[in-house]
Each structure stands twice: as structure tokens, then as C-alpha cells.
Design a protein around this motif. Structure first.
Motif, PDB file in Angstrom:
ATOM      1  N   ALA A   3       0.834  -1.191   0.000  1.00 13.81           N
ATOM      2  CA  ALA A   3       0.000   0.000   0.000  1.00 13.81           C
ATOM      3  C   ALA A   3       0.874   1.248   0.000  1.00 13.81           C
ATOM      4  N   ALA A   4       0.410   2.278  -0.686  1.00 18.07           N
ATOM      5  CA  ALA A   4       1.055   3.586  -0.658  1.00 18.07           C
ATOM      6  C   ALA A   4       0.077   4.582  -0.058  1.00 18.07           C
ATOM      7  N   VAL A   5       0.487   5.272   0.991  1.00 18.63           N
ATOM      8  CA  VAL A   5      -0.344   6.286   1.632  1.00 18.63           C
ATOM      9  C   VAL A   5       0.187   7.655   1.227  1.00 18.63           C
ATOM     10  N   LEU A   6      -0.648   8.447   0.570  1.00 24.49           N
ATOM     11  CA  LEU A   6      -0.229   9.777   0.120  1.00 24.49           C
ATOM     12  C   LEU A   6      -0.225  10.746   1.300  1.00 24.49           C
ATOM     13  N   VAL A   7       0.688  11.693   1.262  1.00 24.48           N
ATOM     14  CA  VAL A   7       0.807  12.688   2.331  1.00 24.48           C
ATOM     15  C   VAL A   7       0.839  14.078   1.714  1.00 24.48           C
ATOM     16  N   PHE A   8      -0.106  14.916   2.121  1.00 25.67           N
ATOM     17  CA  PHE A   8      -0.179  16.303   1.664  1.00 25.67           C
ATOM     18  C   PHE A   8       0.081  17.234   2.845  1.00 25.67           C
ATOM     19  N   PRO A   9       0.458  18.470   2.594  1.00 23.08           N
ATOM     20  CA  PRO A   9       0.488  19.435   3.690  1.00 23.08           C
ATOM     21  C   PRO A   9      -0.912  19.540   4.291  1.00 23.08           C
ATOM     22  N   GLY A  10      -1.042  19.277   5.567  1.00 23.40           N
ATOM     23  CA  GLY A  10      -2.349  19.306   6.215  1.00 23.40           C
ATOM     24  C   GLY A  10      -2.964  17.945   6.424  1.00 23.40           C
ATOM     25  N   SER A  11      -2.382  16.882   5.852  1.00 25.13           N
ATOM     26  CA  SER A  11      -2.872  15.529   6.162  1.00 25.13           C
ATOM     27  C   SER A  11      -2.655  15.261   7.652  1.00 25.13           C
ATOM     28  N   GLY A  50      -7.827  14.559   6.653  1.00 24.49           N
ATOM     29  CA  GLY A  50      -7.089  15.732   7.105  1.00 24.49           C
ATOM     30  C   GLY A  50      -7.612  16.982   6.438  1.00 24.49           C
ATOM     31  N   PHE A  51      -6.715  17.941   6.235  1.00 26.66           N
ATOM     32  CA  PHE A  51      -7.092  19.228   5.649  1.00 26.66           C
ATOM     33  C   PHE A  51      -6.033  19.600   4.614  1.00 26.66           C
ATOM     34  N   SER A  52      -5.958  18.830   3.532  1.00 27.52           N
ATOM     35  CA  SER A  52      -4.905  19.030   2.544  1.00 27.52           C
ATOM     36  C   SER A  52      -4.890  20.470   2.050  1.00 27.52           C
ATOM     37  N   TYR A  53      -3.697  21.053   2.109  1.00 29.72           N
ATOM     38  CA  TYR A  53      -3.498  22.449   1.697  1.00 29.72           C
ATOM     39  C   TYR A  53      -4.444  23.398   2.433  1.00 29.72           C
ATOM     40  N   GLY A  54      -4.809  23.048   3.662  1.00 25.56           N
ATOM     41  CA  GLY A  54      -5.664  23.920   4.464  1.00 25.56           C
ATOM     42  C   GLY A  54      -7.098  23.997   3.993  1.00 25.56           C
ATOM     43  N   ASP A  55      -7.506  23.095   3.094  1.00 25.77           N
ATOM     44  CA  ASP A  55      -8.869  23.107   2.536  1.00 25.77           C
ATOM     45  C   ASP A  55      -9.201  24.424   1.837  1.00 25.77           C
ATOM     46  N   TYR A  56      -8.174  25.072   1.294  1.00 23.47           N
ATOM     47  CA  TYR A  56      -8.432  26.301   0.536  1.00 23.47           C
ATOM     48  C   TYR A  56      -9.123  25.976  -0.781  1.00 23.47           C
ATOM     49  N   LEU A  57      -9.772  26.950  -1.367  1.00 23.98           N
ATOM     50  CA  LEU A  57     -10.612  26.816  -2.566  1.00 23.98           C
ATOM     51  C   LEU A  57     -11.789  25.903  -2.237  1.00 23.98           C
ATOM     52  N   ARG A  58     -11.666  24.628  -2.533  1.00 25.15           N
ATOM     53  CA  ARG A  58     -12.611  23.602  -2.099  1.00 25.15           C
ATOM     54  C   ARG A  58     -11.792  22.485  -1.479  1.00 25.15           C
ATOM     55  N   CYS A  59     -12.406  21.773  -0.538  1.00 28.15           N
ATOM     56  CA  CYS A  59     -11.690  20.678   0.112  1.00 28.15           C
ATOM     57  C   CYS A  59     -11.205  19.676  -0.926  1.00 28.15           C
ATOM     58  N   GLY A  60      -9.906  19.443  -0.966  1.00 30.94           N
ATOM     59  CA  GLY A  60      -9.326  18.477  -1.888  1.00 30.94           C
ATOM     60  C   GLY A  60      -8.986  19.017  -3.258  1.00 30.94           C
ATOM     61  N   GLY A  84     -10.037   6.361  -0.659  1.00 26.81           N
ATOM     62  CA  GLY A  84     -10.001   7.731  -0.161  1.00 26.81           C
ATOM     63  C   GLY A  84     -10.931   7.869   1.027  1.00 26.81           C
ATOM     64  N   ILE A  85     -10.405   8.356   2.150  1.00 31.47           N
ATOM     65  CA  ILE A  85     -11.184   8.483   3.377  1.00 31.47           C
ATOM     66  C   ILE A  85     -11.272   9.952   3.774  1.00 31.47           C
ATOM     67  N   CYS A  86     -12.484  10.439   3.978  1.00 27.17           N
ATOM     68  CA  CYS A  86     -12.759  11.804   4.416  1.00 27.17           C
ATOM     69  C   CYS A  86     -12.174  12.805   3.411  1.00 27.17           C
ATOM     70  N   ASN A  87     -11.129  13.535   3.763  1.00 30.47           N
ATOM     71  CA  ASN A  87     -10.507  14.439   2.799  1.00 30.47           C
ATOM     72  C   ASN A  87     -10.032  13.685   1.569  1.00 30.47           C
ATOM     73  N   GLY A  88      -9.659  12.420   1.754  1.00 28.47           N
ATOM     74  CA  GLY A  88      -9.270  11.594   0.613  1.00 28.47           C
ATOM     75  C   GLY A  88     -10.427  11.348  -0.336  1.00 28.47           C
TER      76      GLY A  88
END
Length: 222
Positions: A3-11, A50-60, A84-88
Motif C-alpha cells: 500500500a502507498a499512503v499519500l501525504v499532503f500538507p495538512g494531512s 485531514g485538511f490538505s493544503y488547508g482546505d483552501y478553494l474547495r476541500c481536496g 479515499g477516506i474523508c478528505n481523501g
């Protein structure tokens, strides 16, 4: 299974998701949002909450345009699995890998609590560990979890048995109480509740554990 788990700023659920996969027996790689490729041999790509990129614009929306999501799309297009879970889930709709959109909760408030889910289909690698109609308890934690799709999309989801989960009591206003949906090939699942937060006894319950164990079994033979 790898499995590969992606990581964004705000995850903020990436480690939780990795641990759930590891406890099910998977080999897990953490993949940074600026990477342009996935590790060789990855079976499933997981996009955490989480809140990738601070949920700016639209979430995700910003995460969906990050370099790693190009690799995610290619992975899915060649038949790879994705979760994809929640923000995913929001990221997967923004990439158009899943239909619909996640809007602000109907009460305009952040909701964090345990909810009842009904398993709508056991016919997927993600839900094979449950029985159709089974009710499970999984936590939610979101501000924009109100699932919406137009009438044509809803007909397709229902006719093709692609609604994975529905809320027993709709907490956020989601159309038809939808909590999770599958892609046309049934290899991509997006859901707002967090099964990785209910995957071992110390969490207060293990209803999410069956998803990760089923994935291990199903992908071993896929």
C-alpha cells in the motif's frame, strides 16, 4: 499486499491509515505530494483524511492537482485499487476518479462523532469482509461531508450497486444518506467515515478492521 499512503500538507490521518494497513499485514510506503511516481509494485493507493493544503478553494481541490495525483490517476486507469477516506474522498471526487461532490454539512457545523453505517454491498474488495445489510459503527470527523450527486449519477450508482455504505441516521444531509461510493470497476472506494479509527480494540471498537483484512485477502488473489 503493498500500500502507498499519500501525504499532503495538512494531512493528519496518514499515519493512522498506514498503521491500519500494517496491522492487516500490508507493506506500506508513505508518498509525499510532490513525488511524481508511486513505488514499484503498489497494489493500492490510500488518500488519507485531514485538511490538505488547508482546505483552501474547495476541500481536496488543490491536492487533486498536486504532482502525486497524476500518478494516482495513472494507477487507477490501469486497474489499480484506491481508497479515499474523508478528505481523501474529497480528493477522489475532485480528480473525477469518483462521481459526485462533498458539500458543507447541512447544519454548517463540523461534526465529530460515532455513527451507524449500513453496508449496502459486499461485492467489492473493500466490503467483502461484511454482510450486505450489516450495521457497523465508524467515526466521522468532517465539515464538508454532505455527499451530492445529480439524479442521473444517483441512478447509475444505485443500478450498478455502487453505493458501498449509507448512514443509518444521516448526520450531514448527504443525498440518500450516502456515506461511501465505488467506481465503475469497483476498485476505487471513497467514504467520509474513518475505518482506520475503529480498527483495533484500543480504539473502542474494531468494525473498521474487516475492511483492511478483506483488502489483504482480495488483493492477494486479484
Amino acid at each position: 499486499m503493498r500500500a502507498a499512503v499519500l501525504v499532503f500538507p495538512g494531512s493528519n490521518c496518514d499515519r493512522d491509515l498506514a498503521v491500519a494497513f500494517e496491522k492487516a499485514g500490508a507493506r506500506v510506503s508513505m508518498v509525499w505530494h510532490k513525488d511524481t511516481g508511486l513505488p514499484e509494485g503498489v497494489d493500492i493507493v490510500a488518500v488519507p483524511g485531514g485538511f490538505s493544503y488547508g482546505d483552501y478553494l474547495r476541500c481536496g481541490a488543490i491536492a487533486a492537482n498536486s504532482p502525486i495525483c497524476g500518478a494516482l490517476k495513472k494507477h487507477v486507469e490501469r486497474g489499480g485499487f484506491a481508497l479515499g477516506i474523508c478528505n481523501g474522498f474529497q480528493v477522489l471526487t475532485e480528480t473525477r476518479l469518483l462521481p459526485g461532490a462533498l458539500r458543507r454539512n447541512a447544519n454548517l457545523k463540523y461534526i465529530c462523532k460515532l455513527v451507524g453505517l449500513r453496508v449496502e454491498t459486499a461485492d467489492s474488495a473493500f466490503t467483502a469482509g461484511y454482510e450486505q445489510g450489516q450495521e457497523i459503527t465508524i467515526p466521522i470527523a468532517h465539515h464538508d461531508g454532505n455527499y451530492y450527486a445529480d439524479d442521473e449519477t444517483l441512478r447509475a450508482l444505485n443500478d450498478q450497486d455502487r453505493v458501498a455504505f449509507r448512514y443509518v441516521e444521516n448526520p450531514n444531509g448527504s443525498v440518500e444518506s450516502i456515506a461511501g461510493v465505488l467506481s465503475e470497476n469497483r476498485r476505487v472506494l471513497g467514504m467520509m467515515p474513518h475505518p482506520e479509527r475503529m480498527a483495533e480494540p484500543s480504539h473502542g471498537g474494531t468494525d473498521g478492521q474487516a475492511m483492511f483484512r478483506a483488502l489483504m485477502d482480495q488483493l492477494a488473489t486479484a
